[in-house]
Every structure is written in structure tokens, then in C-alpha cells.
Design an enzyme around this catalytic site. Structure first.
Site, PDB file in Angstrom:
ATOM      1  N   GLN A   1       0.833  -1.198   0.000  1.00  0.00           N
ATOM      2  CA  GLN A   1       0.000   0.000   0.000  1.00  0.00           C
ATOM      3  C   GLN A   1       0.871   1.253   0.000  1.00  0.00           C
ATOM      4  O   GLN A   1       1.228   1.772   1.056  1.00  0.00           O
ATOM      5  CB  GLN A   1      -0.945   0.001   1.202  1.00  0.00           C
ATOM      6  CG  GLN A   1      -1.960   1.103   1.098  1.00  0.00           C
ATOM      7  CD  GLN A   1      -3.083   0.967   2.095  1.00  0.00           C
ATOM      8  OE1 GLN A   1      -3.209  -0.018   2.800  1.00  0.00           O
ATOM      9  NE2 GLN A   1      -3.911   1.978   2.163  1.00  0.00           N
ATOM     10  N   PHE A   2       1.179   1.731  -1.192  1.00  0.00           N
ATOM     11  CA  PHE A   2       2.045   2.911  -1.323  1.00  0.00           C
ATOM     12  C   PHE A   2       1.415   4.152  -0.710  1.00  0.00           C
ATOM     13  O   PHE A   2       2.103   5.094  -0.336  1.00  0.00           O
ATOM     14  CB  PHE A   2       2.427   3.161  -2.783  1.00  0.00           C
ATOM     15  CG  PHE A   2       1.338   3.785  -3.611  1.00  0.00           C
ATOM     16  CD1 PHE A   2       1.299   5.165  -3.783  1.00  0.00           C
ATOM     17  CD2 PHE A   2       0.363   3.011  -4.209  1.00  0.00           C
ATOM     18  CE1 PHE A   2       0.302   5.754  -4.545  1.00  0.00           C
ATOM     19  CE2 PHE A   2      -0.633   3.582  -4.972  1.00  0.00           C
ATOM     20  CZ  PHE A   2      -0.667   4.959  -5.145  1.00  0.00           C
ATOM     21  N   THR A   3       0.081   4.160  -0.559  1.00  0.00           N
ATOM     22  CA  THR A   3      -0.591   5.348  -0.042  1.00  0.00           C
ATOM     23  C   THR A   3      -0.239   5.634   1.416  1.00  0.00           C
ATOM     24  O   THR A   3      -0.548   6.716   1.911  1.00  0.00           O
ATOM     25  CB  THR A   3      -2.122   5.251  -0.201  1.00  0.00           C
ATOM     26  OG1 THR A   3      -2.593   4.115   0.511  1.00  0.00           O
ATOM     27  CG2 THR A   3      -2.500   5.151  -1.674  1.00  0.00           C
TER      28      THR A   3
END
Length: 149
Positions: A78-80
Site C-alpha cells: 500500500q504505497f498510499t
């Protein structure tokens, strides 16, 4: 490297119409890889998560680890988690690692959990995923490898 760790009754990841990862009791780990993260960050978080004492013992006290209770892990990239919301209304992701680097460190993290003898399911890297999380407690922890050293 950042992780949101949730103690769950169950969790799953669906891509399109296909369930690609599914666990029963254990932990869902949402993992973000940042610029400058290393293999050591991945190892540190995997080791920490495998040994966190966040499951109830016989007296109802959070005193047992994932390994001790025989739990499973669902690891989802999850890069967010590296979204910067300080300016404007649209998050910026310049602190997130480029996909090629992030994938390698995500896979290192997953393999380190497997080496601990933990059953690990995953999502699909760089895919749109539907993540079902049935949080138990609720218990949710935020871990950051850069704050550990």
C-alpha cells in the site's frame, strides 16, 4: 517502511472477481515502502510483526504473539501509506519508493515472515484490490522502521 497492522478474525483480498489471498485469525499488514528503505527495514518489520504480543493469553491479556497462537498473515502492499496530505487537497506520493524497488522490498518482507514459519497470503502488487478486514478488538498498530533505530 511503514506498516498498519490489524489483528483480525479474517481477511481477504480480491482482484477483479478473484480472491487472491485469504486468511483466518491473524494479522492483516498494509505495507508501504518509502524512498531510501532497505532490506534491513523489511527484515526489522517482519521480525517485529511476527513477535508482537497482541493476542490474548488465557487471562485475556494481550501477551501472545502471532507465532504462539498459530495465526496467519495477509500482507498487502500500500504505497498510499506514504501519502503526504500537508499541502492542498490531493495527497502527494513523492516519498513512496518507485514500484521496482518497492516490489523487491515487499517480497523480502513476505519471505522473512515465511521464514519464521508463518502462513502468509498476499494481495497483488500494483493492482486495484478490494481488501476485506474483520478487525478483532479492534486492535490496530502503526509501525515505522525509521523510528525504530
Amino acid at each position: 517502511m511503514r506498516a498498519v497492522v490489524q489483528r483480525v478474525r479474517r481477511g481477504s483480498v480480491t482482484v477483479g472477481e478473484e480472491v487472491v489471498g485469504k486468511i483466518g485469525p491473524g494479522l492483516v499488514v498494509l505495507l508501504g515502502v518509502g524512498r531510501g528503505d532497505t532490506v534491513e527495514d523489511a527484515r526489522y518489520l517482519a521480525d517485529k510483526i511476527g513477535q508482537l504480543r497482541i493476542f490474548d493469553d488465557d487471562r485475556g491479556k494481550m501477551n501472545r504473539s502471532l507465532q504462539e497462537v498459530g495465526g496467519e498473515v495477509l500482507a498487502v502492499s500500500q504505497f498510499t501509506l506514504f501519502g503526504d496530505c500537508r499541502k492542498g487537497r490531493r495527497p502527494g506520493y513523492s516519498d513512496a519508493a518507485p514500484p521496482e524497488e518497492a516490489r523487491e522490498l515487499y517480497e523480502t518482507f513476505v519471505q522473512r515472515l515465511v521464514c519464521q514459519g508463518l502462513p502468509v497470503a498476499t494481495g497483488r502488487f500494483q493492482e486495484h484490490m478490494l481488501v476485506e478486514i474483520i478487525n478483532d478488538g479492534p486492535v490496530t498498530l502503526l509501525l515505522d522502521s525509521t523510528k525504530a533505530f
